[in-house]
Each structure stands twice: as C-alpha cells, then as structure tokens.
Scaffold this motif. Structure first.
Motif, mmCIF file in Angstrom:
data_model
loop_
_atom_site.group_PDB
_atom_site.id
_atom_site.type_symbol
_atom_site.label_atom_id
_atom_site.label_comp_id
_atom_site.label_asym_id
_atom_site.label_seq_id
_atom_site.Cartn_x
_atom_site.Cartn_y
_atom_site.Cartn_z
ATOM 1 N N ASP A 38 1.702 3.050 0.947
ATOM 2 C CA ASP A 38 2.092 1.734 1.448
ATOM 3 C C ASP A 38 1.914 0.673 0.361
ATOM 4 O O ASP A 38 2.781 -0.189 0.166
ATOM 5 C CB ASP A 38 1.257 1.354 2.679
ATOM 6 C CG ASP A 38 1.632 2.156 3.910
ATOM 7 O OD1 ASP A 38 2.718 2.781 3.903
ATOM 8 O OD2 ASP A 38 0.845 2.163 4.869
ATOM 9 N N TYR A 39 0.800 0.733 -0.338
ATOM 10 C CA TYR A 39 0.519 -0.239 -1.402
ATOM 11 C C TYR A 39 1.522 -0.064 -2.542
ATOM 12 O O TYR A 39 2.092 -1.043 -3.038
ATOM 13 C CB TYR A 39 -0.909 -0.043 -1.912
ATOM 14 C CG TYR A 39 -1.350 -1.083 -2.909
ATOM 15 C CD1 TYR A 39 -2.005 -2.246 -2.499
ATOM 16 C CD2 TYR A 39 -1.117 -0.904 -4.273
ATOM 17 C CE1 TYR A 39 -2.410 -3.201 -3.416
ATOM 18 C CE2 TYR A 39 -1.516 -1.852 -5.193
ATOM 19 C CZ TYR A 39 -2.166 -3.004 -4.769
ATOM 20 O OH TYR A 39 -2.549 -3.955 -5.697
ATOM 21 N N LEU A 143 2.202 -6.559 2.530
ATOM 22 C CA LEU A 143 1.414 -5.543 3.231
ATOM 23 C C LEU A 143 1.266 -5.819 4.722
ATOM 24 O O LEU A 143 0.491 -5.150 5.409
ATOM 25 C CB LEU A 143 0.023 -5.431 2.591
ATOM 26 C CG LEU A 143 0.003 -4.982 1.127
ATOM 27 C CD1 LEU A 143 -1.421 -5.027 0.574
ATOM 28 C CD2 LEU A 143 0.574 -3.573 0.981
#
Length: 200
Positions: A38-39, A143
């Motif tokens: 995800d990052y 995020l």
C-alpha cells in the motif's frame, strides 16, 4: 524578520523533507507485506513486499531512501546560513555531521533538527510549519489517513500568511476544504510555489 521568497521556499521544503523522513522512521521497518505494498503503491515505489521496500529505503542510490531524503533536507539547511540564528545554524550543522558520519542516526537527527527549527524566528517557523502540513496532507491523502487535524492547522497558517501579504491562499485552501483530495492539494501546492516565485 522578513524573509526573501527563496529563503522561505528553502524553509518550506526543509519542513517537508524532515516530516517525510520522520514519518518513514516511525513505520520502518515494514513488517506486513500488504501495508508495504500500500505504501509503495501510494508513493509509486518499485517494491512489492515488506522485504523489498525495506531494502529500497535503505539503498542510498534510491531517491526515496532515508539517506537521500535527509540529503535534500541538508541541502536546504546549508542554503539558510544567513537566515537562521548563529546558534541554530551551528546546532543544525553539528546534527548533519553526525548523520553524515552514521546513517543510523538519521531518524534521531531529523527529530532534533525539527526541535532546533521550532526555536527560530516566527517567520522561519511559519514556513517550516507550512511545509510540515503540506507533507502531512500529501501522505494522508495518499494513504487514506485522517487529515482533519492537519486541515485545521493549515487554516491557521493560511490566515497568518495572508496577514503578511500572501494573497489568494485562503481562497485556494477553501477549495481544498470542499474537496479534500490529492488533486486539490496539488493546486494548493502550485499556488504556494507561485508565491515563492513572485518577484524572485
């Protein structure tokens, strides 16, 4: 204290780079592959799991690594010799030297640099805080993190900047408040950059 636009820009980016480094320090090392993906996806990094992302941020050849991000911050500090107080500049230089000699100190030094800058003049702290907030918003939108507190902070900063002649910032910020997303943040950031370039 009246800052030249070029100096204000260096301070702004110093706030961004130090904030970016501190956040990365707070979540490193990555343990879960999903969180790492995800990052990496949010910041367009060539990593596919926790292990590869950990390797990337430790690789000095990578622009997103600890060392590279701190180098950007260091360059901005060196450009502020005539702006920061003699004591503040000396303290920052000492911290930079420590981090340059041992990359393992970068996380501690980034936090210490922020503390030194917080004690500088109101004008310096204003643009430093603006950089911190823009960096926080950028990460929070990427995020899907809660950005409400940062939005409140940036509203106060926009009011303070308007008081020193930064016209149009509140109007652009209102658009960001109406539609809090990366696209509107880019427009807000573009307006800030235009102000830095004015009368340059």
């Amino acid at each position: 204290m009246i800052l030249l636009n070029s100096n204000a820009e260096h301070i702004f980016w110093l706030g961004r780079y130090l904030t970016r480094t501190q956040y990365l320090c707070s979540i490193f090392p990555f343990q879960e592959d999903e969180a790492a993906r995800d990052y990496a996806h949010a910041f367009c990094l060539p990593a596919f799991d926790a292990s590869s992302l950990n390797e990337l941020v430790l690789d000095p050849q990578q622009s997103s690594s600890f060392i590279s991000q701190f180098q950007y911050a260091q360059n901005n500090i060196l450009d502020l010799r005539g702006v920061l107080s003699a004591q503040g500049y000396a303290e920052l230089n000492k911290l930079i030297q420590n981090a340059s000699e041992n990359a393992g100190y970068i996380c501690d030094v980034a936090a210490d640099c922020q503390e030194v800058l917080s004690a500088e003049s109101e004008a310096v702290f204003l643009f430093f805080s603006l950089g911190q907030c823009v960096e926080d918003l950028d990460r929070q939108f990427r995020l899907n993190q809660d950005a409400r507190l940062t939005m409140d902070k940036i509203k106060h900063l926009a009011a303070a900047l308007t008081a020193v002649g930064w016209d149009g910032l509140i109007e652009v910020l209102s658009e960001l408040e109406t539609a809090p997303c990366s696209v509107q943040l880019y427009q807000f950031s573009d307006h800030i950059q235009t102000m830095f370039e004015a009368d340059a």
